[in-house]
Design an enzyme around this catalytic site. Sequence first.
Site, PDB file in Angstrom:
ATOM      1  N   HIS A   1       7.989  13.900   1.321  1.00 16.14           N
ATOM      2  CA  HIS A   1       6.641  15.156   1.092  1.00 16.14           C
ATOM      3  C   HIS A   1       7.490  16.347   0.436  1.00 16.14           C
ATOM      4  O   HIS A   1       7.192  16.717  -0.254  1.00 16.14           O
ATOM      5  CB  HIS A   1       6.881  16.014   2.280  1.00 16.14           C
TER       6      HIS A   1
ATOM      7  N   GLU B   1      -7.054  -6.140  -1.367  1.00 13.64           N
ATOM      8  CA  GLU B   1      -5.494  -6.974  -1.424  1.00 13.64           C
ATOM      9  C   GLU B   1      -4.687  -8.093  -1.156  1.00 13.64           C
ATOM     10  O   GLU B   1      -3.710  -8.215  -0.543  1.00 13.64           O
ATOM     11  CB  GLU B   1      -5.502  -5.633   0.229  1.00 13.64           C
TER      12      GLU B   1
ATOM     13  N   ASN C   1      -1.104  -2.825  -5.180  1.00 18.63           N
ATOM     14  CA  ASN C   1       0.540  -2.768  -4.333  1.00 18.63           C
ATOM     15  C   ASN C   1       0.576  -3.930  -3.521  1.00 18.63           C
ATOM     16  O   ASN C   1       1.500  -4.262  -3.175  1.00 18.63           O
ATOM     17  CB  ASN C   1       0.782  -1.423  -3.450  1.00 18.63           C
TER      18      ASN C   1
ATOM     19  N   CYS D   1      -7.327   0.016  -7.882  1.00 16.75           N
ATOM     20  CA  CYS D   1      -6.542   2.079  -7.342  1.00 16.75           C
ATOM     21  C   CYS D   1      -5.654   1.660  -6.980  1.00 16.75           C
ATOM     22  O   CYS D   1      -4.853   2.611  -6.816  1.00 16.75           O
ATOM     23  CB  CYS D   1      -7.676   2.487  -6.311  1.00 16.75           C
TER      24      CYS D   1
END
Length: 828
Positions: free
Chosen positions: A448, A683, A706, A754
Amino acid sequence: MARLTLVSPLRGWAMPLEEVPDPVFAGRLMGEGAAIDPVGSSLHAPCDATIVSVHAARHAVSLRADNGAEILLHLGIDTVALDGEGFVAHVAAGQAVRAGERLISFDLDRLLATAPSMATPMLLTDPDAFAVVERHVARGVEVGDPLLVVEPRSPVAAASVDTGTTAERLVTVSLPHGLHARPAARIAALARGFDAALTIGKAGTDAPATSVTAMLALDVRAGNTVRIAAQGGDAVAAVAAVAELIDSGMEEGVVAPAPTPPVPTSPDDGLLRGVMAAPGIAIGTARWLASEDRVVAEDGAGVAIERRRLDDAIAAVRRRLAGQTAAASAAVLAAHRELLDDPALHDAAAADIVAGRSAGLAWRRALRAQAARLRDTGNPRMAERADDLLDIERQVLAALDGEAPAARQEFAPGTILLADDLLPSDVAALEGGAVVGLCSVRGGPTSHVAILAAGLGLPAIVAMGEALHRVADGTPLILDATAGLITPDPDTASLAAATDRRDAARIRRDALRAASAAPAATADGTRIAVMANLATVEDAAAAVANGAEGCGLLRTEFLFLDRAAPPDEAEQAAGYRAIAGALGERPLIVRLLDIGGDKPVPWLAQAAEDNPALGLRGIRVGLARPDLLDTQLRAILSAGATCRIMVPMIASVAEIVAVRARVDHLRAALGIAHPVEVGIMVETPAAAVTADLLARHADFLSIGSNDLTQYALAMDRGNPAVAAQVDGLHPAVLRLIDATCRGAAGQGRWTGVCGGLASDPLAVPILVGLGVTELSATPARVPEIKAAVHAATLEAYRALARDALAQETAEDVRRLARAFASQGEARA
């Protein structure tokens, strides 16, 4: 044999075994006892005893008390991986010791920085012979304070064992740290289930396989050969089972070395290296963040008083969080509000208050125990969430003292803030633009803190390691976060060059953003849609401001993570509708819930998986839980006509067919007349090589580069031992992307990307050349990606892609891409 009092071998906090963050110790597989969280630097004998063994890694010692009780002292969790670093043994096997005599010295500060936990169990490892009848835990202890009282059990007649059957087998131990405490405990637990006398032997010495301490005394190391022997009715099965257990690796794996500080590529370049958390260049002066643990009282003033104090403090922090509305911190604040209301944390703190502890100590222990569990998962993303727990701890403790939860420090203009570990509230408290960059010893790129730094436009580097401590307050610095580099005390030439790079980057960024409103197209006019990956309304607003043509991936996990229960249909629909509203008439591709694997959620009861990345994750969760799937689909369908649906982790035609059937059924039930596109994420290699089959049932295909890279290369992108090699421009990955584009085009479907490659300007020309017609990047990168699309003609990109497919390594491909980009700059 007589009753025996075992005294504390350490100074620290005594705790029951169930609080030890390790399932083998907490589950008492190794024996009964207690644990101490140490604050001293030496381990002492808990009674008069004889040393049975000292482990080769010097982190554990076994003793036999004068009354025959066998005792194991184990300093910390997974400290065996340190191979003795930080430990000094003062005793040896066979030596007699007195209660309180020093056994091992250790460097606590060093171990706390590397070990998952320093919780130290003291265990009776022969539970059939001795029982713990008293425990003096949940309190601070000094060396020599009473901790456990044990007494012998009544003798039990030995069970008859069939001595007619014998078996044995030689096994080479491949466990990276040999038969240390954890694997020995698992062998002992397994051995007790057989009707056989089972032994483990090394170099002519045998140990009962039911005795952890006896096995530890064998000092079995990686590469040693042991003899497993058994006599009795189950002898054959027992030997086979233990051999199989040892050969399985027992989830010990090849233990990655403890993280070490980044080192310069040459010893005298003077640079410090870390990991980019937020891009950019900053020039300024170092200032260390002042941060110390708040002192809290140990004993409470009564249960009712301490409960009320804690409730009031939590309420005060809750009100403050509710009053903060900064866009950059919206996701962080939502996560903190959920943690603040977590019933498990409240229950743990309440139990400690009932036990007599103060509200502050109870809250600290509850949050730190949960933070330790997150760090002990070995999952970097979960470990980063532990920082949020520590942040909430600090805010509530401040409120208990009647202080502002986030006291603001004043900084001089041009400050580059250094810290051991930045917390979200540290970053959120920065005001006025005085701080121009951030850098921390620890931390992760998906924390974060990284999100907040990027939102504030602050260049940030994390995971610098202890080398950062060499930088003193007041040191001039160049912080190149994009490259992950810090230059202390730069010379005039370096300062001038960094200033030029910073200013040039700012000018280029402003120019690209000014041009970003135009649709993206190649130099010869071929349209390529440039979209943005989103998670919140604030992301959507940033995407529109940067020229995004829509959302190519809405990560819906933001609604489901860091909470005790999943959101209902109304809450989900409101969230999707708000984001659609922020995008206007632009398309919104909503990815169905993608949890499991590296994104576990507390409200979903999932069995432990040996390999979560290959287990129940993505759409597999939705198909296993149709209530979750249907609720989310109804919410998306009711959110507006601009919404499209994307299905994650597809590996077979049956999965997309099942989801499309649910969409069609719910559309009819809701009376929705407009068509709703349903696409898939590619993926898995399975999806890439069967793209032509999947495209018969999907309206579009979007590549999650990824995960596709991770699965294609069989390398976990969260594992520091291999993460540097996980490159989406590897020729194997590019060939899967090529197969996907060709398969989709054959069915008249478009292919997008993406994943991270879509945000990489070097990768964009290759992707376009392979046939990708939609790119979904992070909002801030949209202008740069549009510029990369426009740099050359489609035919030039196709020629580049053909050359890339013929390369042998990812570095070869990157070298080719850099050369292409340089030629483009020369043409410009």
